[in-house]
Design a protein around this motif. Structure first.
Motif, PDB file in Angstrom:
ATOM      1  N   TRP A  81     -19.044  33.123 -19.786  1.00 32.22           N
ATOM      2  CA  TRP A  81     -19.647  31.820 -20.081  1.00 32.22           C
ATOM      3  C   TRP A  81     -19.195  31.384 -21.476  1.00 32.22           C
ATOM      4  N   HIS A  82     -18.544  30.213 -21.555  1.00 31.80           N
ATOM      5  CA  HIS A  82     -18.157  29.669 -22.855  1.00 31.80           C
ATOM      6  C   HIS A  82     -19.415  29.207 -23.592  1.00 31.80           C
ATOM      7  N   MET A  83     -19.572  29.634 -24.833  1.00 31.14           N
ATOM      8  CA  MET A  83     -20.777  29.272 -25.580  1.00 31.14           C
ATOM      9  C   MET A  83     -20.565  27.977 -26.352  1.00 31.14           C
TER      10      MET A  83
ATOM     11  N   MET B 211     -10.506  36.374 -25.680  1.00 32.92           N
ATOM     12  CA  MET B 211     -10.390  34.936 -25.463  1.00 32.92           C
ATOM     13  C   MET B 211     -10.209  34.657 -23.967  1.00 32.92           C
ATOM     14  N   CYS B 212     -10.685  33.512 -23.533  1.00 34.85           N
ATOM     15  CA  CYS B 212     -10.563  33.136 -22.128  1.00 34.85           C
ATOM     16  C   CYS B 212      -9.131  32.668 -21.853  1.00 34.85           C
ATOM     17  N   PRO B 213      -8.550  33.072 -20.719  1.00 32.78           N
ATOM     18  CA  PRO B 213      -7.179  32.633 -20.409  1.00 32.78           C
ATOM     19  C   PRO B 213      -7.029  31.120 -20.253  1.00 32.78           C
ATOM     20  N   CYS B 214      -8.160  30.400 -20.107  1.00 31.46           N
ATOM     21  CA  CYS B 214      -8.078  28.937 -19.912  1.00 31.46           C
ATOM     22  C   CYS B 214      -7.615  28.212 -21.168  1.00 31.46           C
ATOM     23  N   GLY B 215      -7.686  28.886 -22.320  1.00 32.61           N
ATOM     24  CA  GLY B 215      -7.212  28.261 -23.549  1.00 32.61           C
ATOM     25  C   GLY B 215      -8.305  27.598 -24.384  1.00 32.61           C
ATOM     26  N   ARG B 216      -9.512  27.462 -23.811  1.00 33.04           N
ATOM     27  CA  ARG B 216     -10.603  26.905 -24.623  1.00 33.04           C
ATOM     28  C   ARG B 216     -11.007  27.947 -25.663  1.00 33.04           C
ATOM     29  N   VAL B 217     -11.294  27.459 -26.855  1.00 36.40           N
ATOM     30  CA  VAL B 217     -11.512  28.390 -27.958  1.00 36.40           C
ATOM     31  C   VAL B 217     -12.984  28.802 -28.090  1.00 36.40           C
TER      32      VAL B 217
ATOM     33  N   GLU C  98     -19.574  28.243 -17.365  1.00 40.38           N
ATOM     34  CA  GLU C  98     -18.328  28.806 -16.841  1.00 40.38           C
ATOM     35  C   GLU C  98     -17.240  27.741 -16.772  1.00 40.38           C
ATOM     36  N   CYS C  99     -16.017  28.158 -17.024  1.00 44.34           N
ATOM     37  CA  CYS C  99     -14.865  27.288 -16.781  1.00 44.34           C
ATOM     38  C   CYS C  99     -14.245  27.720 -15.451  1.00 44.34           C
ATOM     39  N   GLU C 100     -13.092  27.184 -15.141  1.00 46.18           N
ATOM     40  CA  GLU C 100     -12.468  27.465 -13.840  1.00 46.18           C
ATOM     41  C   GLU C 100     -12.040  28.926 -13.681  1.00 46.18           C
ATOM     42  N   GLU C 101     -12.020  29.678 -14.762  1.00 43.40           N
ATOM     43  CA  GLU C 101     -11.659  31.103 -14.650  1.00 43.40           C
ATOM     44  C   GLU C 101     -12.831  31.950 -14.132  1.00 43.40           C
ATOM     45  N   HIS C 102     -14.058  31.474 -14.283  1.00 42.79           N
ATOM     46  CA  HIS C 102     -15.260  32.209 -13.862  1.00 42.79           C
ATOM     47  C   HIS C 102     -15.256  33.644 -14.405  1.00 42.79           C
TER      48      HIS C 102
HETATM   49 ZN    ZN Z   1     -12.338  29.512 -19.970  1.00 46.37          ZN
END
Ligand code: ZN
Length: 426
Positions: free
Chosen positions: A259-261, A312-318, A252-256
């Motif tokens: 899960w980023h793979m 896509m996750c709002p955190c910007g990680r791809v 998980e990133c800060e957005e929870h």
């Molecule tokens: Zn994220």
């Protein structure tokens, strides 16, 4: 090699900010290389590919993988015993052997060469850094007693990312005493251990344990349990996902919000009837490790069910997201003297006893417990009494019955629940 791990870490950090098409390129390059390696150097896969009439050039993308049949846990176990799944050119004495009893108690060994171990470590470090950990954080990890005894790696000797280990066999009041004394920045552990600590903190109105980061793993807890932990510690817990066979695979990133793979380390598929499912549909999770040349796993069926998403996750990680992980529903066990044990202790207790291929614990009453087991070739007439004494040593005065079975009963999902307790935790 510390420098190699650091180089991998820099590359992995960069990968998550690439354009999606560039990340795919990185992944597919790695995938093709491991497929070629497996075909030419690993007998087990050479034969599997041949039987399916697949040549390395037929696999160019993750979407091509269904041409290769799935690899099951028992195939890996048998191929390891037959010495056909480990690269013959590898010096085993320099390798790390990861031994797992998995979620259902099946022991299995995966060999990592030094390069693979460094890469896997970098993948794990990325997930910790992305959860907000710093290299010099004071860190407490609640884990199996064996973990603490392991040889320290270079960065741990420098006290970088170096946890102080507490045994999950200790009662939560011991953990709490240690946490108040150590005042860690990071608390890491199995979800069930952290939940037990949170429960005891609430009971005793303890509010002075305030790690900056709390990381849970290995089990999937309900939303209710997650909220309970969050409100007790005053931070949002970071869930990390993976298994011993492949290491960290999603986090998980800060957005929870999923899960980023780690798709730059693993090719991850979600399949139903050997077809990759669409975004939002549930599928069986298959892993292809793209970095372990000593013992590659291709389309390895770990037995988990998940829902991927192409949002896509709002955190910007791809790195793409898993939206939902089907929970394991193992129970806590309460002893006659009122102690509560996390379900994770059973894999550790059972792993130490030879002769068990698979097991299930059923607690009928506080003082009555049945161990159902499927034996393997190391089973002997001593095994049942070893089980009984190991359990009584940890849990105290409890009646243990050992039952041998041909096969363990499965849930509707196809999974085996490892721990079922009819005694409810108060
Ligand atoms: Zn994220």
């Amino acid at each position: 090699m510390w420098l190699r791990m650091l180089m991998h870490l820099i590359e992995l950090q960069r990968n998550q900010r690439l354009k999606p098409s560039e990340l795919t390129k990185v992944q597919h390059k790695r995938l093709r290389a491991i497929i070629r390696h497996a075909y030419f150097n690993i007998k087990f896969y050479h034969e599997k590919f041949k039987a399916a009439e697949v040549k390395p050039d037929d696999i160019k993308t993750v979407q091509d993988l269904p041409k290769i049949p799935v690899t099951t846990k028992s195939e890996v176990r048998n191929a390891f015993r037959a010495k056909t799944i480990v690269d013959g050119k590898i010096d085993l004495s320099k390798c790390h052997l990861a031994r797992t009893s998995g979620s259902s108690g099946d022991p299995l060994i995966v060999v990592y060469d030094e390069k693979a171990e460094d890469f896997q470590k970098a993948v794990a470090v990325r997930s910790f850094l992305e959860a907000g950990c710093h290299f010099y954080d004071k860190w407490v990890a609640i884990s199996s007693p064996q973990r603490a005894a392991r040889k320290k790696r270079w960065f741990q000797r420098l006290r970088l990312l170096s946890p102080l280990w507490l045994s999950l066999f200790d009662p939560p009041e011991h953990h709490i005493e240690a946490l108040r004394r150590i005042k860690p920045d990071v608390l890491e552990g199995y979800f069930s251990s952290i939940w037990l600590i949170a429960r005891k903190m609430r009971e005793d109105a303890i509010t002075d344990i305030r790690p900056r980061v709390v990381i849970g793993s290995a089990e999937v807890l309900t939303e209710k349990a997650r909220e309970f932990i969050n409100s007790t510690f005053g931070v949002e817990i970071y869930d990390q996902f993976g298994c011993v066979e492949v290491g960290r695979s999603a986090w998980e990133c800060e957005e929870h919000d999923g899960w980023h793979m780690d798709v730059d380390a693993l090719a991850i598929e979600f399949v139903k009837d050997n077809e990759q499912v669409a975004s939002g549909e549930e599928g069986r999770l298959l892993y292809t490790t793209m970095y372990n040349h000593a013992m590659p796993l291709i389309r390895y069926d770990v037995g988990d069910l998940c829902i991927p998403t192409d949002e896509m996750c709002p955190c910007g990680r791809v790195l793409p997201l898993i939206k939902h992980i089907e929970g394991r529903t193992d129970d806590f066990v309460t002893t006659p003297d009122g102690r509560v044990f996390s379900p994770i202790i059973w894999t550790i207790l059972m792993r130490a006893i030879p002769g068990i291929a698979n097991f299930r614990i059923v607690q009928e009453a506080r003082s009555k417990l049945t161990v159902q087991l499927v034996k393997d070739s190391d089973f002997s007439s001593k095994t049942p009494s070893q089980i009984e004494s190991a359990i009584q040593k940890t849990l105290g005065d409890i009646q243990v019955k050992v039952e041998q079975m041909e096969e363990l009963p499965r849930e509707k999902t196809g999974k085996i629940r490892s721990v079922i307790s009819k005694v409810k935790v108060k």
